[in-house]
Design a protein around this motif. Structure first.
Motif, short mmCIF file in Angstrom:
data_model
loop_
_atom_site.label_atom_id
_atom_site.label_comp_id
_atom_site.label_asym_id
_atom_site.label_seq_id
_atom_site.Cartn_x
_atom_site.Cartn_y
_atom_site.Cartn_z
N LYS A 1 -10.28 1.12 -1.43
CA LYS A 1 -10.97 2.14 -0.65
C LYS A 1 -10.14 3.40 -0.54
N ARG A 2 -8.85 3.24 -0.21
CA ARG A 2 -7.99 4.41 -0.04
C ARG A 2 -7.73 5.10 -1.38
N MET A 3 -7.67 4.33 -2.45
CA MET A 3 -7.45 4.91 -3.78
C MET A 3 -8.64 5.77 -4.22
N LYS A 4 -9.85 5.35 -3.84
CA LYS A 4 -11.05 6.07 -4.27
C LYS A 4 -11.45 7.18 -3.32
N ASP A 5 -10.84 7.24 -2.15
CA ASP A 5 -11.21 8.27 -1.19
C ASP A 5 -10.94 9.67 -1.74
N LEU B 1 0.83 -1.21 0.00
CA LEU B 1 0.00 0.00 0.00
C LEU B 1 0.86 1.25 0.00
N LEU C 1 0.15 3.37 -3.61
CA LEU C 1 -0.77 4.52 -3.64
C LEU C 1 -0.12 5.77 -4.21
N GLU D 1 -8.66 -2.84 0.88
CA GLU D 1 -8.23 -1.63 1.57
C GLU D 1 -7.58 -0.66 0.59
N PHE D 2 -6.78 -1.20 -0.32
CA PHE D 2 -6.13 -0.38 -1.35
C PHE D 2 -7.19 0.34 -2.20
#
Length: 302
Positions: free
Chosen positions: A32-36, A1, A5, A29-30
């Motif tokens: 989710k964090r990428m689309k945040d 991650l 990212l 998790e990757f």
């Protein structure tokens, strides 16, 4: 991650082929964090999972992955990878097109709700299906009082039936009509609207499905225009009266000069003769064309 990212943020790839098992996290998790940060511009994801991880693959699809691959020990999943990536690419294009379409729809809705011109949409049969806030402000009716009704509700009775017949003939012939109509508000007051009505045709382009009317309230502008015309006409009348009076005065003065028993003449500031009546010419023995423009002291002052 931690490494992936920043790379995605910097290079902005269209597609990411992502293994579920990562050294410092997992693929979900990757994602989710990428689309945040910017979900609409995030790359499409192809999730790669191990055999027996079908539930993870389903979870990835629910989380927004375009597709998934299940690894096998012989590497057969790699043969499928090009086709899966191609599907993901087409999915990406579809999403971009839908995002752009949604953006345009949101923009159109914003314009529709905030524009100062009234917009009325009716079916081909004349039933109102949509009005914008400017129409309500212009007419005094609420939207639910207009929708489902007929534009005849606004008929002021100020136009003849021939005007409406011509309007419909033009719409049927060319699909567009423009003109000015007096309309009646809910409170009974009148307003003049410059209206443009356009036919919206079916897919074959042969039959109108809707009519969209755009209304601009020109009551004040028309009143100001009429007042300006009246003021201009009044000024033109004054000019004609003054001109007529000046001509009449000039004619009287000329008659007095021509009929006087005394010799009369006039000079300008330089002393040149500007006129001389017949008696003056007879006294000096000159014709009038011989004296006009000549210095008076040259002709008869010694």
């Amino acid at each position: 991650l931690a490494a992936a990212l920043p790379m995605v943020a910097e290079h902005r790839p269209d597609i990411v082929v992502l293994d579920y098992h990562l050294p410092d996290g997992n693929g979900l998790e990757f994602m989710k964090r990428m689309k945040d940060g910017a979900p609409e511009t995030a790359p499409s994801v192809v999730m790669v999972t191990g055999s027996g991880d079908e539930e993870i693959a389903v979870a990835a699809i629910k989380a927004g992955a375009s597709d998934y691959l299940i690894k096998d020990v012989q590497g057969g999943h790699l043969k499928l990878l090009p086709a899966v990536v191609d599907r993901a690419w087409r999915d990406k294009l579809d999403k971009l097109e839908k995002n752009e379409l949604n953006r345009q729809l949101r923009l159109a809705a914003t314009v529709y709700m905030s524009i100062s011109e009234g917009i009325v949409t009716t079916t081909a049969e004349g039933q109102i299906v949509s009005v914008n806030p400017a129409t309500c402000a212009m007419t005094g009716y609420q939207a639910d009082e207009l929708i489902g009704g007929n534009p005849r509700l606004l008929n002021s009775g100020q136009q003849s039936a021939d005007i409406y017949a011509d309007m419909w003939q033009t719409l049927h012939r060319v699909g567009r009509w423009q003109g000015e109509l007096w309309n009646r508000r809910k409170d009974g007051s009148m307003f003049l609207a410059r209206e443009t009505i356009t036919a919206i045709y079916d897919a074959e382009g042969s039959h109108p499905r809707y009519y969209v009317g755009v209304l601009v309230d020109v009551t004040d502008a028309k009143r100001a225009e009429q007042e300006l015309v009246m003021h201009r006409d009044h000024l033109e009348d004054l000019v004609r009266q003054r001109t007529s009076a000046l001509l009449e005065t000039e004619q009287r003065a000329s008659l007095i000069l021509q009929s006087s028993a005394n010799g009369l003449y006039g000079v300008d500031t330089e002393g040149a003769i500007t006129f001389m009546n017949p008696v003056g010419c007879a006294m000096l023995g000159y014709a009038v064309e011989e004296v006009v423009g000549k210095p008076s002291h040259v002709l008869f002052h010694y």
